[in-house]
Design an enzyme around this catalytic site. Structure first.
Site, PDB file in Angstrom:
ATOM      1  N   MET A  44      -9.557   8.614   8.661  1.00 56.32           N
ATOM      2  CA  MET A  44      -9.959   9.099   7.335  1.00 56.32           C
ATOM      3  C   MET A  44     -10.979  10.220   7.448  1.00 56.32           C
ATOM      4  SD  MET A  44     -10.213   5.319   5.549  1.00 56.32           S
ATOM      5  CE  MET A  44     -10.995   4.573   6.994  1.00 56.32           C
ATOM      6  N   LYS A  52      -3.860   3.060  -2.677  1.00 59.62           N
ATOM      7  CA  LYS A  52      -4.946   3.936  -3.098  1.00 59.62           C
ATOM      8  C   LYS A  52      -4.617   5.373  -2.734  1.00 59.62           C
ATOM      9  CE  LYS A  52      -8.329   0.304  -2.074  1.00 59.62           C
ATOM     10  NZ  LYS A  52      -7.334  -0.644  -1.561  1.00 59.62           N
ATOM     11  N   ASP A  73       0.820  -1.205   0.000  1.00 58.02           N
ATOM     12  CA  ASP A  73       0.000   0.000   0.000  1.00 58.02           C
ATOM     13  C   ASP A  73       0.855   1.256   0.000  1.00 58.02           C
ATOM     14  OD1 ASP A  73      -2.369  -1.351  -0.060  1.00 58.02           O
ATOM     15  OD2 ASP A  73      -2.762  -1.218   2.081  1.00 58.02           O
TER      16      ASP A  73
END
Length: 506
Positions: free
Chosen positions: A180, A65, A43
């Site tokens: 997030m 991502k 990641d």
């Protein structure tokens, strides 16, 4: 399901948490698995220095991502893990933070279990604990918070309605940590206040937690969203809500380290990188390991079989010191072969490498250059003596010529050679963020450039000493900082001094 080989092919998938970014938070188990992997799917927040430990034949696949822009859909990542496991590969899935804390590791484990592919889960340090800790915010505290709740600000969009009980969260008697949460910060703070959480409650947003680029903005539930926008904070970040945030003023530590905010490129050969990288990280820097050279040992020189005949042995690098002793041991000999021999080392680093092998240098040059060793030997009688210089195959002849001019019978024993090391793709990407790039030898300059490396605009170039500086200038690269002591200690001191001076005028 952890029995390796249970599917008859020997394939197994490891779901490994790597923490939120600081290389020092990676577990020993993670390092062990990376070093033996056939393939690594990683990641965005995985420390690049961890990838450098992968075997040469290991396939590195980026599946990270960016906010709002998935590089590879989760379903395809699941299918890739299953396919590789079924094909018999040892697959390491490196994930930021902890695989099972808002990391979608549970979904990957479900896919593997359904396919009958053996897997193992390696927990990691989650950002919800580590980022506040690095910002000086304990998520629990006897006087302030006896409970902590971890919440995702981004739920699965396919769910019909939110699974979060906002009223319960507003009344939660402790610290709230939202993952997030930057893009939804205003909505989260507004919803908590609407459900009864005090608008004056202390808050903090920690971006790039545990990394050298970590930034923290504090405020209250009523002001935090506006302050974060004004500061320009970007994901990844966590929002912390609770009285513990008020402790930051007293407990902040990571952002006060002298190299906090610095991204430092290290171009030493990989075996020598670790010690320097650890020191720089301890001072707060993010280290990009971009090895420009690789040390390749040569066959043991025949001179080592008769090393007793040399009255003086000169060692011009830590690599040479280690390989000299290793060569003696390979011949079934040990330090006793040097009992009547004077040993001279080119600097403290070389003397330390000898000490690691059980030998003490009789003469140690203060400067880590050949001229320094020439000076250190100025009072040593060398006329009509056999002198052995153990060094790299390609090196300047300054020491050879100086001793020969004084009547010494000089023999050169090449113990190793330096080989160009092409920069890996992930290191090229990280180079663009560099604030400092360090060079510890002229060979690293040549090899760095030969391997496709370039000094990014705005990065400051740090040289270990005048020989390296000359090589840089010959290559058309301006030197911003040169160590006054020509060893690793001197280089670190010079870098820290420059960082402090620049911070003082910022």
């Amino acid at each position: 399901m952890t029995s390796e080989g249970a599917n008859g092919t020997g394939g197994v998938v490891y779901l490994v948490g790597c923490g939120p970014g600081d290389r020092g938070l990676v577990t020993e188990r993670a390092v062990e698995l990376v070093a033996s992997a056939d393939a690594i799917l990683y990641d965005r927040l995985v420390p690049r220095s961890l990838l450098a430990l992968a075997p040469p034949q290991c396939e590195l696949v980026y599946v990270g991502k960016l906010p709002g822009r998935p590089t590879l859909p989760q379903e395809e990542i699941n299918a890739e893990l299953v396919a590789r496991g079924r094909a018999g590969q040892r697959v390491v899935r490196l994930k930021g933070g902890d695989p099972f804390v808002f990391g979608r590791g549970g979904e990957e484990a479900e896919a593997l279990a359904a396919a009958g592919v053996p897997f193992e889960v390696v927990p990691g340090v989650t950002a919800g604990i580590a980022a506040p800790a690095y910002a000086g915010i304990p998520v629990t505290h006897r006087a302030e918070a006896s409970a902590v709740a971890f919440v995702t600000a981004h739920e699965d969009p396919r769910k019909g309605e939110s699974a979060l009980d906002w009223r319960a969260l507003a009344r939660f008697p402790g610290t709230l940590v939202f993952y997030m949460g930057v893009s939804r910060l205003a909505a989260v703070s507004e919803r908590l206040r609407a459900e009864g959480r005090s608008p004056d409650e202390p808050c903090a947003v920690v971006a790039d937690g545990t990394r050298a680029t970590q930034r923290t903005v504090t405020g209250t539930l009523a002001t935090i969203a506006e302050r974060v926008v004004a500061a320009g904070l970007q994901p990844p970040a966590v929002l912390v809500v609770g009285a513990v945030c008020a402790l930051r003023d007293r407990l902040a530590w990571a952002e006060r380290r002298p190299l906090h905010g610095a991204v430092v490129v290290v171009t030493r050969a990989r075996p020598q990188q670790s010690a320097l990288a650890r020191r720089l990280r301890a001072l707060g820097a993010e280290v990009v390991e971009a090895p420009a050279i690789r040390i390749r040992p040569l066959p043991t020189p025949p001179e080592l079989a008769t090393i007793e005949r040399f009255g003086l042995v000169c060692l011009t690098s830590p690599n040479g010191a280690r390989l000299l002793v290793d060569g003696l041991l390979a011949q079934g000999r040990d330090a006793r072969a040097l009992a009547r021999t004077q040993i001279a080392a080119i600097g403290p680093g070389t003397a330390a490498a000898l000490a690691e092998r059980g030998l003490r240098a009789d003469i140690v040059a203060e400067r880590f250059v050949a001229e320094g060793l020439v000076e250190a030997l100025s009072d040593v009688e060398v006329a009509d003596r056999d002198v052995l210089i153990a060094r790299a195959a390609e090196a300047r002849d300054t020491l050879v010529e100086a001793l020969a001019a004084r009547g010494a019978r000089v023999t050169v024993a090449p113990l190793y050679e330096t080989v160009h090391e092409p920069l890996p793709d992930y290191a090229r990407d990280d180079l663009e963020r560099a604030t400092y790039i360090t060079f510890t030898a002229s060979s690293t300059v040549r090899s760095f450039l030969a391997g496709g490396g370039t000094v990014p605009q705005g990065a400051r170039v740090v040289s270990i000493g005048p020989i390296t500086t000359a090589a840089l200038r010959e290559a058309g690269i301006a030197v911003d900082v040169e160590a006054s002591r020509h060893d690793i200690d001197g280089l670190v001191e010079a870098l820290v001094a420059d960082a402090r001076a620049r911070r003082a005028v910022a």
